[in-house]
Design a protein around this motif. Structure first.
Motif, PDB file in Angstrom:
ATOM      1  N   LYS A 151       6.644  12.560  14.500  1.00 19.46           N
ATOM      2  CA  LYS A 151       5.884  11.467  15.305  1.00 19.46           C
ATOM      3  C   LYS A 151       6.999  10.755  16.269  1.00 19.46           C
ATOM      4  N   VAL A 152       8.322  10.822  15.616  1.00 26.58           N
ATOM      5  CA  VAL A 152       9.077  10.115  16.574  1.00 26.58           C
ATOM      6  C   VAL A 152      10.200  10.826  17.394  1.00 26.58           C
ATOM      7  N   PHE A 153      10.730  11.787  16.849  1.00 28.05           N
ATOM      8  CA  PHE A 153      11.831  12.491  17.417  1.00 28.05           C
ATOM      9  C   PHE A 153      11.542  13.764  18.296  1.00 28.05           C
ATOM     10  N   TYR A 154      10.574  14.589  17.630  1.00 23.54           N
ATOM     11  CA  TYR A 154      10.543  15.866  18.255  1.00 23.54           C
ATOM     12  C   TYR A 154      10.002  15.958  19.848  1.00 23.54           C
ATOM     13  N   TYR A 156       9.766  13.404  21.779  1.00 26.59           N
ATOM     14  CA  TYR A 156      10.298  12.426  22.791  1.00 26.59           C
ATOM     15  C   TYR A 156      11.536  13.221  23.310  1.00 26.59           C
ATOM     16  N   THR A 157      12.196  13.964  22.180  1.00 26.49           N
ATOM     17  CA  THR A 157      13.308  14.654  22.539  1.00 26.49           C
ATOM     18  C   THR A 157      13.255  15.780  23.498  1.00 26.49           C
ATOM     19  N   ALA A 158      11.972  16.701  23.195  1.00 22.51           N
ATOM     20  CA  ALA A 158      11.687  17.652  24.171  1.00 22.51           C
ATOM     21  C   ALA A 158      11.272  17.216  25.474  1.00 22.51           C
ATOM     22  N   GLN A 160      12.744  14.192  26.881  1.00 25.08           N
ATOM     23  CA  GLN A 160      13.809  13.795  27.379  1.00 25.08           C
ATOM     24  C   GLN A 160      14.789  14.645  27.815  1.00 25.08           C
ATOM     25  N   TRP A 161      15.103  15.796  26.882  1.00 29.65           N
ATOM     26  CA  TRP A 161      16.004  16.511  27.499  1.00 29.65           C
ATOM     27  C   TRP A 161      15.569  18.006  27.950  1.00 29.65           C
ATOM     28  N   GLY A 162      14.217  18.344  27.669  1.00 30.51           N
ATOM     29  CA  GLY A 162      13.752  19.622  28.215  1.00 30.51           C
ATOM     30  C   GLY A 162      14.349  20.548  27.298  1.00 30.51           C
ATOM     31  N   SER A 174      21.108  11.190  16.195  1.00 32.57           N
ATOM     32  CA  SER A 174      21.538  10.301  15.100  1.00 32.57           C
ATOM     33  C   SER A 174      21.878   8.966  15.906  1.00 32.57           C
ATOM     34  N   ARG A 175      21.690   8.766  17.143  1.00 31.67           N
ATOM     35  CA  ARG A 175      21.906   7.583  17.714  1.00 31.67           C
ATOM     36  C   ARG A 175      20.608   6.465  17.331  1.00 31.67           C
ATOM     37  N   VAL A 176      19.550   7.211  16.926  1.00 37.91           N
ATOM     38  CA  VAL A 176      18.282   6.262  16.485  1.00 37.91           C
ATOM     39  C   VAL A 176      18.072   6.509  14.871  1.00 37.91           C
ATOM     40  N   ARG A 185      16.620  -4.178  14.259  1.00 40.57           N
ATOM     41  CA  ARG A 185      17.375  -4.113  15.565  1.00 40.57           C
ATOM     42  C   ARG A 185      17.708  -2.698  15.731  1.00 40.57           C
ATOM     43  N   TYR A 186      17.665  -2.460  17.323  1.00 38.36           N
ATOM     44  CA  TYR A 186      18.069  -1.051  17.716  1.00 38.36           C
ATOM     45  C   TYR A 186      19.417  -0.895  17.568  1.00 38.36           C
ATOM     46  N   PHE A 187      20.260  -1.922  17.783  1.00 41.42           N
ATOM     47  CA  PHE A 187      21.751  -1.777  17.768  1.00 41.42           C
ATOM     48  C   PHE A 187      22.241  -2.701  16.735  1.00 41.42           C
ATOM     49  N   VAL A 282       8.866  -0.245  24.741  1.00 42.90           N
ATOM     50  CA  VAL A 282       8.058   0.477  23.875  1.00 42.90           C
ATOM     51  C   VAL A 282       8.196   1.903  24.185  1.00 42.90           C
ATOM     52  N   ASN A 283       8.513   2.594  23.244  1.00 37.84           N
ATOM     53  CA  ASN A 283       8.809   4.195  23.341  1.00 37.84           C
ATOM     54  C   ASN A 283       7.323   4.814  22.949  1.00 37.84           C
ATOM     55  N   TYR A 284       7.098   6.015  23.723  1.00 37.33           N
ATOM     56  CA  TYR A 284       5.989   6.899  23.716  1.00 37.33           C
ATOM     57  C   TYR A 284       6.428   8.200  23.289  1.00 37.33           C
ATOM     58  N   THR A 291       8.462   8.526  28.633  1.00 40.82           N
ATOM     59  CA  THR A 291       9.067   8.420  27.408  1.00 40.82           C
ATOM     60  C   THR A 291       9.053   7.052  27.120  1.00 40.82           C
ATOM     61  N   ARG A 292       9.088   6.275  27.851  1.00 44.43           N
ATOM     62  CA  ARG A 292       9.313   4.673  27.434  1.00 44.43           C
ATOM     63  C   ARG A 292       8.835   3.569  28.519  1.00 44.43           C
ATOM     64  N   ILE A 293       8.172   2.573  28.184  1.00 41.99           N
ATOM     65  CA  ILE A 293       7.853   1.446  29.312  1.00 41.99           C
ATOM     66  C   ILE A 293       8.910   0.271  28.855  1.00 41.99           C
ATOM     67  N   TYR A 326      22.026  11.176  35.097  1.00 40.42           N
ATOM     68  CA  TYR A 326      21.838  10.102  34.071  1.00 40.42           C
ATOM     69  C   TYR A 326      22.594  10.443  32.587  1.00 40.42           C
ATOM     70  N   TYR A 327      22.404  11.674  32.389  1.00 39.30           N
ATOM     71  CA  TYR A 327      22.914  11.952  31.160  1.00 39.30           C
ATOM     72  C   TYR A 327      23.438  13.168  31.048  1.00 39.30           C
ATOM     73  N   PRO A 328      24.876  13.172  30.470  1.00 41.17           N
ATOM     74  CA  PRO A 328      25.485  14.570  30.201  1.00 41.17           C
ATOM     75  C   PRO A 328      24.507  15.120  28.948  1.00 41.17           C
ATOM     76  N   LYS A 361      30.630  12.483  28.397  1.00 43.04           N
ATOM     77  CA  LYS A 361      30.352  11.926  27.018  1.00 43.04           C
ATOM     78  C   LYS A 361      29.200  10.947  27.114  1.00 43.04           C
ATOM     79  N   TYR A 362      28.441  11.048  26.171  1.00 43.65           N
ATOM     80  CA  TYR A 362      27.131  10.031  26.180  1.00 43.65           C
ATOM     81  C   TYR A 362      27.505   8.679  25.607  1.00 43.65           C
ATOM     82  N   TYR A 363      28.552   8.085  26.818  1.00 46.98           N
ATOM     83  CA  TYR A 363      28.768   6.629  26.370  1.00 46.98           C
ATOM     84  C   TYR A 363      27.855   5.735  26.672  1.00 46.98           C
TER      85      TYR A 363
HETATM   86  N1  UDP Z   1      14.788   9.587  20.395  1.00 51.22           N
HETATM   87  C1  UDP Z   1      13.706  10.262  19.951  1.00 51.22           C
HETATM   88  N2  UDP Z   1      12.555   9.125  19.859  1.00 51.22           N
HETATM   89  C2  UDP Z   1      12.853   7.878  20.072  1.00 51.22           C
HETATM   90  C3  UDP Z   1      13.883   7.221  20.643  1.00 51.22           C
HETATM   91  C4  UDP Z   1      15.030   8.221  20.754  1.00 51.22           C
HETATM   92  O1  UDP Z   1      13.626  11.325  19.871  1.00 51.22           O
HETATM   93  O2  UDP Z   1      11.653   7.210  19.968  1.00 51.22           O
HETATM   94  C5  UDP Z   1      16.123  10.452  20.507  1.00 51.22           C
HETATM   95  C6  UDP Z   1      15.862  11.162  21.819  1.00 51.22           C
HETATM   96  O3  UDP Z   1      16.562  12.520  21.692  1.00 51.22           O
HETATM   97  C7  UDP Z   1      16.992  10.284  22.635  1.00 51.22           C
HETATM   98  C8  UDP Z   1      17.977   9.933  22.032  1.00 51.22           C
HETATM   99  O4  UDP Z   1      17.121   9.792  20.358  1.00 51.22           O
HETATM  100  O5  UDP Z   1      17.323  10.692  23.816  1.00 51.22           O
HETATM  101  C9  UDP Z   1      18.689   8.920  21.838  1.00 51.22           C
HETATM  102  O6  UDP Z   1      17.917   7.665  22.259  1.00 51.22           O
HETATM  103  P1  UDP Z   1      18.415   6.392  22.806  1.00 51.22           P
HETATM  104  O7  UDP Z   1      17.595   5.401  22.583  1.00 51.22           O
HETATM  105  O8  UDP Z   1      19.722   5.961  22.434  1.00 51.22           O
HETATM  106  O9  UDP Z   1      18.494   6.792  24.415  1.00 51.22           O
HETATM  107  P2  UDP Z   1      18.931   6.214  25.713  1.00 51.22           P
HETATM  108  O10 UDP Z   1      18.609   4.846  25.610  1.00 51.22           O
HETATM  109  O11 UDP Z   1      20.336   6.495  25.746  1.00 51.22           O
HETATM  110  O12 UDP Z   1      18.010   6.997  26.784  1.00 51.22           O
END
Ligand code: UDP
Length: 379
Positions: A151-154, A156-158, A160-162, A174-176, A185-187, A282-284, A291-293, A326-328, A361-363
Motif C-alpha cells: 500500500k505504501v512502498f511498492y 510509489y517506488t515503481a 518514482q524510479w521506474g 529505508s529513508r521512510v 514526523r517525517y524527519f 500528500v503521497n499517492y 507520486t505526491r501533491i 534530480y536523483y541518482p 549520492k542520494y544526499y
Molecule cells: N517511498 C514510498 N512511498 C512513500 C514515500 C516514499 O515508496 O509514500 C519510497 C520511494 O521509493 C521513495 C523513497 O521511499 O523514492 C524515499 O522517499 P523520500 O520521501 O525520502 O523521497 P524524496 O523526498 O527524496 O523524493
C-alpha cells in the motif's frame, strides 16, 4: 582576472563550497548553467505571490550544529516539522506509517494487537525499515509488512524510479521507516526549519562575497575542458582547482557508460482557497500517475490569499536530451559505473567532485552541505 579555483554548479553543494573557500581567502569563479542559483532548492514567488519550490518540496533538517550556525548567518528561520499523509484506500493516513496509520486502516481490536506486537518485537517508538518488517519472525507482523509494502512502498517506488524496489539499494526505501509508536514526523533531526525568505534568498546571501564571481547561464563546457590529467580554462592550461558538482559521467563524455538518473516534472496550480489539503505533502502511492501533491504554504508559513499546489510526476532522465537530473539511482549497477568515473576523476589532481550529482549520492540538503564542508576542510 585569475581565479584560485572554479566551482561548477551554484546549487546547494556549490554555493556552500564557494562561500567556505572564499572565506579562506580564495578568489573563485562560480559557473552556473541555469538562469538561477540554488539548484533544485530554487524557490520563487509565482504570479499570485505564493512562494513555491520550482523543483519540488525542500524541507530543511539537520543534526549538525555547524551547518545550522553557518546557515543562520544568511537567514532567519521559520520553524517547521515536516508531516506527510498518504492516500491509502481512500483514507489520508500519516507517513511514516505508525500507530495512528494502523488505527485509521484497521479495526480498533486489530490495530491494538498489531501495535503490541510491533512494540514487543522492536521496542516502543522504534523506527524500522520495511525490509526488517518483511523479514521478521512473527507471521502476523510479516503480513503487516506485506500490507504496508503493497500500500505504501511498492507502487510509489515503481512510479518514482521506474524499477522494482529490489533493483535499488535497500537504503532508498529505508529513508521512510515504519514506526512502532506515534511519532509521525517525517524527519527526526533536532533542527527542522525553513529559511524565512526562502532558499534562493539564503543562497544569494551566501554567495554574496567579494571573492566569488558568479556567471549564470554558463555551462562548464563553455569554459573548461579536461584532457589527460590536465584542466583547461578558456583554452589555456589551468593550474587552479576545479570543484565539480555536476554529473561526472557528463564530464567524461559518458565514456564508461551513462549513469542512471531520474527526473521529475511538476504541474502547478493556484486555487482561490486558503488551504487545499491538510498537510504540506500528500503521497499517492497507488493508482495515480503522480507520486505526491505539495502545498507550499504549509511549510513556508507564508500568509497570502489563495494557495498554490504542485503535482509531482516522475520521469525518465537523459542528460543527452537535456533533462534535469534530480536523483541518482542507487544500486549495484550504477555503483560499478560510478566507480569507473571516480577513478578517472582521481587522475586529475586538482579536480574535486562534490555533492549529490558529482558524488552520485542520494544526499539531502544538509548532507550535501556536510560534503562541501568536509571537502573544503580536507583541502
Ligand atoms: N517511498 C514510498 N512511498 C512513500 C514515500 C516514499 O515508496 O509514500 C519510497 C520511494 O521509493 C521513495 C523513497 O521511499 O523514492 C524515499 O522517499 P523520500 O520521501 O525520502 O523521497 P524524496 O523526498 O527524496 O523524493
Amino acid at each position: 582576472m585569475t581565479f584560485d579555483a572554479v566551482v561548477v554548479g551554484a546549487g546547494v553543494a556549490g554555493c556552500t563550497l564557494a562561500r567556505l573557500l572564499a572565506e579562506k581567502g580564495q578568489s573563485l569563479l562560480l559557473l552556473e548553467k541555469r538562469r538561477h542559483i540554488a539548484g533544485q532548492a530554487y524557490d520563487e514567488k509565482d504570479e499570485h505571490g505564493v512562494l513555491v519550490h520550482r523543483y519540488g518540496p525542500h524541507l530543511f533538517h539537520t543534526a549538525s550544529r555547524r551547518i545550522v550556525e553557518f546557515l543562520s548567518r544568511f537567514t532567519r528561520w521559520h520553524p517547521y516539522e515536516h508531516r506527510v499523509l498518504g492516500s491509502i484506500d481512500g483514507c489520508l493516513v500519516p507517513l511514516p506509517f505508525n500507530f495512528d496509520s494502523l488505527e485509521a486502516l484497521f479495526s480498533p481490536k486489530e490495530a491494538l494487537h498489531l501495535e503490541e506486537k510491533l512494540a514487543g518485537a522492536f521496542g516502543e517508538g522504534a523506527r524500522i525499515s520495511i525490509w526488517e518488517l518483511l523479514q521478521t519472525e512473527d507471521e502476523r507482523l510479516r503480513e503487516l509488512g506485506g500490507y504496508i509494502y503493497e500500500k505504501v512502498f511498492y507502487h510509489y517506488t515503481a512510479k518514482q524510479w521506474g524499477r522494482e524496489p529490489e533493483e535499488l539499494s535497500p537504503d532508498v526505501l529505508s529513508r521512510v521507516p515504519v514506526v512502532a509508536g506515534r511519532d509521525g514526523r517525517y524527519f527526526t533531526d533536532p533542527f527542522q526549519a525553513m529559511p524565512d525568505e526562502g532558499y534562493t534568498a539564503l543562497f544569494n546571501k551566501m554567495i554574496c562575497h567579494p571573492g566569488i564571481s558568479l556567471e549564470r547561464e554558463t555551462s562548464w563546457k563553455e569554459r573548461l575542458s579536461f584532457s589527460q590529467g590536465q584542466i583547461f580554462l578558456d583554452g589555456k592550461r589551468y593550474p587552479g582547482d576545479v570543484w565539480f558538482t555536476a554529473p561526472l559521467d557528463e564530464l567524461f563524455d559518458f565514456c564508461c557508460g551513462e549513469l542512471p538518473y531520474r527526473s521529475l516534472s511538476f504541474d502547478f496550480s493556484h486555487l482561490p482557497v486558503d488551504r487545499f489539503q491538510p498537510a504540506c505533502t500528500v503521497n499517492y502511492p497507488n493508482k495515480e500517475e503522480f507520486t505526491r501533491i505539495t502545498e507550499f504554504k504549509h511549510c513556508t508559513g507564508q500568509e497570502v490569499p489563495g494557495t498554490t499546489i504542485a503535482y509531482e510526476y516522475p520521469r525518465p532522465c537523459s542528460l543527452a536530451k537535456g533533462d534535469i537530473p534530480y536523483y541518482p539511482v542507487p544500486g549495484e549497477e550504477s555503483a560499478r559505473i560510478y566507480e569507473k568515473y571516480s577513478r578517472l576523476a582521481e587522475s586529475y589532481k586538482s579536480l574535486f567532485p562534490v555533492g549529490r550529482l558529482a558524488e552520485y549520492k542520494y544526499y539531502n540538503m544538509s548532507q550535501a552541505m556536510e560534503a562541501a564542508f568536509s571537502a573544503a576542510e580536507k583541502y
